[in-house]
Every structure is written in C-alpha cells, then in structure tokens.
Design a protein around this motif. Structure first.
Motif, short mmCIF file in Angstrom:
data_model
loop_
_atom_site.label_atom_id
_atom_site.label_comp_id
_atom_site.label_asym_id
_atom_site.label_seq_id
_atom_site.Cartn_x
_atom_site.Cartn_y
_atom_site.Cartn_z
N LEU A 69 -48.90 66.02 16.90
CA LEU A 69 -49.23 66.05 15.75
C LEU A 69 -48.82 67.29 14.89
N GLU A 70 -49.01 68.24 15.49
CA GLU A 70 -48.35 69.50 15.13
C GLU A 70 -46.90 69.52 14.47
N ALA A 71 -46.11 69.06 15.61
CA ALA A 71 -44.88 68.74 15.34
C ALA A 71 -44.44 67.75 13.88
N ARG A 72 -45.06 66.71 14.03
CA ARG A 72 -45.12 65.98 12.71
C ARG A 72 -45.60 66.48 11.53
N ILE A 73 -46.61 67.27 11.60
CA ILE A 73 -47.07 67.79 10.24
C ILE A 73 -45.78 68.96 9.80
N MET A 74 -45.28 69.56 10.91
CA MET A 74 -44.25 70.46 10.28
C MET A 74 -42.84 69.69 9.90
N VAL A 75 -42.72 68.58 10.49
CA VAL A 75 -41.61 67.82 9.79
C VAL A 75 -41.69 67.43 8.45
N LEU A 76 -43.07 66.86 8.13
CA LEU A 76 -43.44 66.59 6.79
C LEU A 76 -43.44 67.77 5.70
N LEU A 77 -43.89 69.06 6.18
CA LEU A 77 -43.66 70.18 5.28
C LEU A 77 -42.40 70.57 5.16
N ALA A 78 -41.46 70.20 6.12
CA ALA A 78 -40.05 70.86 6.10
C ALA A 78 -39.37 70.33 4.75
N GLY A 79 -39.51 69.23 4.33
CA GLY A 79 -38.88 68.56 3.10
C GLY A 79 -39.04 69.54 1.93
N ALA A 80 -40.26 69.62 1.55
CA ALA A 80 -40.63 70.36 0.54
C ALA A 80 -40.00 71.98 0.47
N MET A 81 -40.29 72.48 1.76
CA MET A 81 -39.89 73.79 1.76
C MET A 81 -38.27 73.91 1.75
N ALA A 82 -37.60 73.07 2.48
CA ALA A 82 -36.12 73.02 2.12
C ALA A 82 -35.76 72.86 0.70
N GLN A 83 -36.21 72.21 -0.01
CA GLN A 83 -36.04 72.18 -1.34
C GLN A 83 -35.88 73.05 -2.30
N THR A 84 -36.77 74.01 -2.05
CA THR A 84 -36.83 75.22 -2.33
C THR A 84 -35.76 76.48 -2.02
#
Length: 226
Positions: A69-84
């Motif tokens: 679950l922690e890894a999956r949340i991190m993957v979901l967060l990663a897109g918006a972060m990388a976009q910036t």
C-alpha cells in the motif's frame, strides 16, 4: 515531428510526459512490473496519458500488505511531482510541492490519482491502528497526515534522485509523437505509444535502480506509523 508541433502543444505534452514517466520510474524502482506508456495531446490542449503498471504481487502477510500500500501510494504521488520538475536543463531538479498538490487536487486527470490515494491512505491507517475509535476524528486526521507526509518525502527523494532519467524518458516520449490522420477532418491530435519491450531497450530504463520503500534512515519514521 516535435519541431512542427505548436509550442503550446509541445509544452503540454512535455508536462504530461513527465507525469506519466514519474509514475513509470517510481513504479519500476519499487518493484512493480511495468508495461507501456502512451500520450495523446490535441491542438486545443486536451490530453490523455497512461503508464501500464501491474498491481499483481504476492502478499503473504500484513506487513507485506502494508508495504504494498505504501509503494502504491508513492507511485500515485509520483506523477504530479514529476510534472513539476523544471524544464530548463540548468535548473535544479526539485519538486514544487505547492504545484504538485494543485495538480493532484485539480481537474486535469490527476484527480483520479488523488481519489485512489485518499482511499489507500485510510486502508493503510486502518492496518496501522486497528483499535482506533471511529469518533476520534482529529486523531485520525493527524495520523493520516503523518503517514502522508512521510510517503510524500520518500517519493520526492526518489523523484529528485531520478529526475534525469524521468526527463530523458519524457523527452523521448515527446520526440516520438506524430500527428494522427483523421478521416474527413483536419488532423488535430498528436500521439505516441511506447510499448513495454520498447521501453525495456532504453538505456534510461535499464539504469533505473531497484529501491526499497524505506531506506535505513527512514526506519524510525516507519516505526512511528505502525
């Protein structure tokens, strides 16, 4: 083809390519099986993007479920972060937290990531605090925030560490975009499809390291959320 792409379209494509490659790189680093990445941008700046990530994993214990679950949340967060991440090569590759938060809570497609994050956060908290009284709203909110902050910091560290790979892969994705022929009307859509095997052959993909969800320096923080 990108030299013929209108600047506004190219800029939107660049942003969304970084978003999708952020998902892809973090997923791969954390041990998820990855497939292809797609991107479509129209002349009026509508877009669709996707990174194929397999959620099939053996989970033989509650601890393994928590880490998944922690890894999956991190993957979901990663897109918006990388976009910036900044577009100028000379700029420091740092995540803009305020912009990333706005992207997650906005209406550009990433709100689906945010909805999944919110649901998984509660599931993760329920595992960590199985005896919580549901009426303790303020305490539950504080626990959720503490968990999210730790996951955010860890994800940001990975994104910034892998910023060069993300930028290289996003650039390759945008450079591969071609305008789609439209029967009976003017072509107005650029698109690209990178299949899983195509990505596997890229040096930047081969260079993505395998990373743990938490480093040794994070162990104390992890213990606090159990």
């Amino acid at each position: 083809m990108t030299n013929k792409m209108p600047p506004a379209v190219r800029d939107r494509a660049w942003q969304i390519a970084h978003h999708e490659m952020g998902h892809y790189v973090v997923a791969r680093a954390l041990g998820f099986e990855t497939g292809g990445v797609t991107l479509t941008v129209t002349m009026d700046l509508r877009h669709q993007g996707g990174a194929s990530i397999s959620l099939i994993r053996p989970i033989a214990s509650l601890e393994a479920m928590r880490e998944h679950l922690e890894a999956r949340i991190m993957v979901l967060l990663a897109g918006a972060m990388a976009q910036t991440l900044p577009s100028k090569p000379s700029a420091a590759k740092r995540v803009d937290k305020a912009k990333a938060t706005t992207i997650l809570k906005g209406e550009q497609g990433a709100e689906q990531d945010y909805a999944k994050i919110r649901e998984l956060q509660h599931l993760l908290r329920n595992i960590a605090y199985p005896d919580t009284d549901p009426v303790l709203g303020e305490r539950i909110a504080a626990q959720l925030k503490a968990m999210t902050d730790r996951l955010w910091i860890r994800t940001q560290d990975i994104i910034e560490d892998q910023a060069q790979s993300i930028a290289e892969l996003a650039g390759a994705l945008v450079d591969g975009m071609v305008i789609v022929e439209q029967w009976g009307r003017a072509a107005d859509t650029y698109e690209v499809v990178f299949t899983g095997p195509m990505l596997e052959r890229l040096r930047a993909v081969q260079a993505i390291p395998s990373l743990p969800v938490w480093t040794d320096s994070c162990s104390d923080a992890v213990q606090q959320c159990k």
